[in-house]
Motif scaffolding. Structure first.
Motif, PDB file in Angstrom:
ATOM      1  N   UNK A  65       0.738  -1.264  -0.047  1.00 28.76           N
ATOM      2  CA  UNK A  65      -0.132  -0.050   0.134  1.00 28.76           C
ATOM      3  C   UNK A  65       0.787   1.255  -0.095  1.00 28.76           C
ATOM      4  N   UNK A  66       1.961   1.258   0.412  1.00 27.90           N
ATOM      5  CA  UNK A  66       2.990   2.494   0.490  1.00 27.90           C
ATOM      6  C   UNK A  66       2.742   3.148   1.855  1.00 27.90           C
ATOM      7  N   UNK A  67       1.795   2.717   2.694  1.00 24.95           N
ATOM      8  CA  UNK A  67       1.793   3.181   3.979  1.00 24.95           C
ATOM      9  C   UNK A  67       3.028   3.240   4.675  1.00 24.95           C
ATOM     10  N   UNK A  68       3.687   4.471   5.363  1.00 23.82           N
ATOM     11  CA  UNK A  68       4.872   4.804   6.052  1.00 23.82           C
ATOM     12  C   UNK A  68       4.915   5.350   7.031  1.00 23.82           C
ATOM     13  N   UNK A  69       5.695   4.870   8.155  1.00 21.57           N
ATOM     14  CA  UNK A  69       5.767   5.364   9.368  1.00 21.57           C
ATOM     15  C   UNK A  69       7.446   4.892   9.698  1.00 21.57           C
ATOM     16  N   UNK A  70       7.874   6.291  10.218  1.00 23.25           N
ATOM     17  CA  UNK A  70       9.260   5.832  10.829  1.00 23.25           C
ATOM     18  C   UNK A  70       9.633   6.730  11.839  1.00 23.25           C
ATOM     19  N   UNK A  71      10.382   6.314  12.706  1.00 25.33           N
ATOM     20  CA  UNK A  71      10.917   7.129  13.922  1.00 25.33           C
ATOM     21  C   UNK A  71      11.940   7.995  13.428  1.00 25.33           C
ATOM     22  N   UNK A  72      11.615   9.542  13.974  1.00 27.76           N
ATOM     23  CA  UNK A  72      12.632  10.495  13.332  1.00 27.76           C
ATOM     24  C   UNK A  72      13.399  11.417  14.289  1.00 27.76           C
ATOM     25  N   UNK A  73      14.387  11.971  13.914  1.00 21.13           N
ATOM     26  CA  UNK A  73      15.166  13.035  14.823  1.00 21.13           C
ATOM     27  C   UNK A  73      15.364  14.133  13.884  1.00 21.13           C
ATOM     28  N   UNK A  74      15.836  15.466  14.403  1.00 20.09           N
ATOM     29  CA  UNK A  74      16.179  16.290  13.658  1.00 20.09           C
ATOM     30  C   UNK A  74      16.314  17.951  14.378  1.00 20.09           C
ATOM     31  N   UNK A  75      15.832  18.772  13.442  1.00 19.70           N
ATOM     32  CA  UNK A  75      15.639  20.175  13.863  1.00 19.70           C
ATOM     33  C   UNK A  75      14.187  20.726  13.565  1.00 19.70           C
ATOM     34  N   UNK A  76      13.781  21.629  14.470  1.00 16.80           N
ATOM     35  CA  UNK A  76      12.309  22.195  14.517  1.00 16.80           C
ATOM     36  C   UNK A  76      12.568  23.612  13.876  1.00 16.80           C
ATOM     37  N   UNK A  77      11.667  23.915  12.789  1.00 20.09           N
ATOM     38  CA  UNK A  77      11.507  24.893  12.235  1.00 20.09           C
ATOM     39  C   UNK A  77      10.479  25.735  12.615  1.00 20.09           C
ATOM     40  N   UNK A  78      10.526  27.041  13.070  1.00 16.96           N
ATOM     41  CA  UNK A  78       9.409  27.826  13.443  1.00 16.96           C
ATOM     42  C   UNK A  78       9.542  29.227  12.529  1.00 16.96           C
ATOM     43  N   UNK A  79       8.374  29.564  11.759  1.00 18.58           N
ATOM     44  CA  UNK A  79       8.660  30.785  11.173  1.00 18.58           C
ATOM     45  C   UNK A  79       9.791  30.844  10.090  1.00 18.58           C
ATOM     46  N   UNK A  80      10.147  29.672   9.501  1.00 15.95           N
ATOM     47  CA  UNK A  80      10.988  29.581   8.578  1.00 15.95           C
ATOM     48  C   UNK A  80      12.691  29.819   9.174  1.00 15.95           C
ATOM     49  N   UNK A  81      12.686  29.239  10.412  1.00 18.86           N
ATOM     50  CA  UNK A  81      14.078  29.511  11.183  1.00 18.86           C
ATOM     51  C   UNK A  81      14.306  28.334  12.143  1.00 18.86           C
ATOM     52  N   UNK A  82      15.336  27.375  12.085  1.00 20.42           N
ATOM     53  CA  UNK A  82      15.601  26.429  13.089  1.00 20.42           C
ATOM     54  C   UNK A  82      15.443  27.033  14.536  1.00 20.42           C
ATOM     55  N   UNK A  83      14.850  26.398  15.323  1.00 14.01           N
ATOM     56  CA  UNK A  83      14.807  26.874  16.660  1.00 14.01           C
ATOM     57  C   UNK A  83      15.496  26.119  17.800  1.00 14.01           C
ATOM     58  N   UNK A  84      15.330  24.786  17.440  1.00 14.58           N
ATOM     59  CA  UNK A  84      16.016  23.717  18.629  1.00 14.58           C
ATOM     60  C   UNK A  84      15.895  22.187  17.914  1.00 14.58           C
ATOM     61  N   UNK A  85      16.503  21.685  18.404  1.00 18.68           N
ATOM     62  CA  UNK A  85      16.576  20.062  18.064  1.00 18.68           C
ATOM     63  C   UNK A  85      15.338  19.234  18.661  1.00 18.68           C
ATOM     64  N   UNK A  86      14.837  18.355  17.952  1.00 20.33           N
ATOM     65  CA  UNK A  86      13.782  17.226  18.346  1.00 20.33           C
ATOM     66  C   UNK A  86      14.214  15.929  18.239  1.00 20.33           C
ATOM     67  N   UNK A  87      13.592  14.800  18.763  1.00 18.02           N
ATOM     68  CA  UNK A  87      13.774  13.551  18.797  1.00 18.02           C
ATOM     69  C   UNK A  87      12.580  12.918  19.393  1.00 18.02           C
ATOM     70  N   UNK A  88      12.387  11.656  19.249  1.00 21.29           N
ATOM     71  CA  UNK A  88      11.589  10.817  19.687  1.00 21.29           C
ATOM     72  C   UNK A  88       9.974  11.086  19.383  1.00 21.29           C
ATOM     73  N   UNK A  89      10.185  11.331  17.965  1.00 21.30           N
ATOM     74  CA  UNK A  89       8.882  11.338  17.045  1.00 21.30           C
ATOM     75  C   UNK A  89       8.605  10.428  16.124  1.00 21.30           C
TER      76      UNK A  89
END
Length: 448
Positions: A384-408
């Motif tokens: 079916x192509x249904x997709x789900x993956x654990x991810x980490x990275x950086x959060x973007x607010x109003x077009x700018x990187x603000x902080x790191x994120x994980x456990x999502x």
């Protein structure tokens, strides 16, 4: 005196005929690898391996079997052939198995033009140790880095030769040189790590050890003090380091093995739009100094440039002889094999059309969302192509990187995701898969 690989594969074919095979093919690989690990400025481990591996595939009617060994004595070769023929006699018939016809074989190739082999001398272990030590020191010199988990350097060289009872005989040599560094920041539960590395065919093309160590450190520091992102629907930008995984899912879905099994979300998509208009995915197995380049495939067929997807429309599956015969189509020259495995379809060098915007432009334009720099685990339904993956990275607010994120977790459907991708212009062109950062305007994020 060490036997040449062409003579070795010819001998394998001879003993296969003697043992009763109707036809056969053989592969021989002779290689050397050297690796060095450094920790705290001193050598932690050094390994060197040398050897020759051989593989023989025999056909008895439409039955086949494969055997392999690392002993190249005449007695072993004869025993291999006898065992393979006996195994084939017990195997089920496969109406799609068999060697290529003589008129299908590659007959004219230019290995030198592909530049797969660096004639520079094998590096001394001390040189590899120095590279790793420099990368480690460069990472530790960045304020905030507490330790380096690993700094590793390596080199490999191998010669490959293939031959078949259909008249083919050909081979080539390959080299590779690599360096990587994993840096750590923080302590206890707040510890974070990230990496950088480089791998090339020619040693002179390598990025500097100091740059690799510095970038590993900078990436690690960017991950400090992560938070869970909010749950909701947001734009998701796949960083260039991991964006090729999306194209990898696409390539898996158009692989002949998946299509013949009916286990693909693109099984009925030939001639349909699978990427946005203006985007193409081009395979070119003749790019110089690229790891996915091949003068011929594992079934001795010529390799050639082809448009897998053109202007967003799916044009071709990835096929070897067996899957092609099953689908009533010619092979696309994409058979890959090892000494102990049968040929199977495998993509070579792939390049996705790059966009005009930079990664920073896409970050600015995405508003609020997630920049994914690493992923872990996956739940992907190939049908079916249904997709789900654990991810980490950086959060973007109003077009700018603000902080790191994980456990999502990020989720969507690959068919919809691929149709919506917006490419940046930051792909590294020396990679076998040239894929820029990719923005997907809307995905489900499960966080806090």
């Amino acid at each position: 005196m060490t036997q040449t690989l062409d003579a070795l594969t010819a001998q394998l074919l001879d003993v296969a005929r003697t043992a009763g095979a109707d036809s056969a093919d053989a592969i021989a690989v002779r290689g050397t690898s050297l690796s060095v690990d450094v920790r705290a400025g001193v050598l932690e481990e050094a390994q060197r391996e040398e050897g020759t591996d051989i593989g023989l595939r025999v056909f008895v009617g439409q039955r086949s079997a494969i055997v392999s060994a690392s002993d190249t004595s005449s007695r072993t070769l004869s025993e291999m052939a006898e065992r393979a023929v006996a195994m084939a006699g017990e195997a089920p018939e496969n109406p799609y198995a068999g060697l290529a016809d003589p008129e299908q074989l590659a007959t004219d190739w230019d290995v030198e033009a592909l530049e797969l082999f660096d004639p520079t001398a094998e590096p001394d272990p001390a040189a590899l140790q120095e590279d790793a030590a420099q990368a480690e020191a460069a990472a530790l010199a960045v304020e905030g880095i507490s330790q380096v988990q690993s700094a590793s350097a390596g080199y490999g060289a191998r010669q490959v030769h293939l031959a078949g009872s259909n008249g083919f005989s050909g081979g080539y040599r390959r080299t590779d040189r690599g360096l990587s560094c994993v840096a750590i920041a923080g302590t206890g539960a707040g510890m974070e790590r990230d990496y950088d590395g480089d791998g090339r065919i020619f040693q002179t093309d390598m990025r500097s050890a100091i740059e690799i160590g510095r970038i590993a450190a900078e990436r690690t520091l960017a991950r400090i003090n992560p938070r869970k992102p909010p749950t909701g629907t947001y734009p998701v930008l796949f960083d260039e380091r991991i964006s090729s995984s999306l194209i990898g899912h696409l390539l898996g879905a158009i692989n002949g093995s998946a299509i013949t099994r009916g286990a693909s979300f693109l099984r009925d998509a030939m001639g349909e739009q699978v990427l946005p208009k203006g985007l193409s995915l081009i395979e070119d197995p003749h790019r110089p100094r690229i790891t996915g380049s091949r003068p011929f495939d594992g079934e001795f067929l010529p390799t050639s440039k082809r448009a897998v997807i053109e202007d967003g429309v799916l044009q071709s599956w990835t096929l070897d002889l067996g899957t092609g015969r099953q689908l009533g189509l010619p092979s696309t020259g994409n058979a890959a094999r090892g000494t102990s495995s049968a040929p199977s379809p495998n993509p070579w060098n792939m390049a996705l059309t790059q966009g005009e915007a930079s990664r920073n432009d896409l970050i600015r334009d995405m508003g609020t969302g997630l920049l994914v720099t690493s992923m872990i685990g996956s739940t992907i339904n190939p049908n079916t192509g249904d997709y789900s993956r654990g991810a980490a990275g950086l959060w973007v607010e109003n077009g700018e990187i603000t902080h790191a994120v994980n456990e999502c977790t990020i989720a969507g459907n690959l068919r919809d995701m691929l149709l919506a991708i917006i490419p940046a212009n930051d792909a590294r062109t020396h990679l076998s898969r040239v894929v820029p950062s990719l923005l997907i305007p809307s995905m489900t994020i499960a966080g806090s």
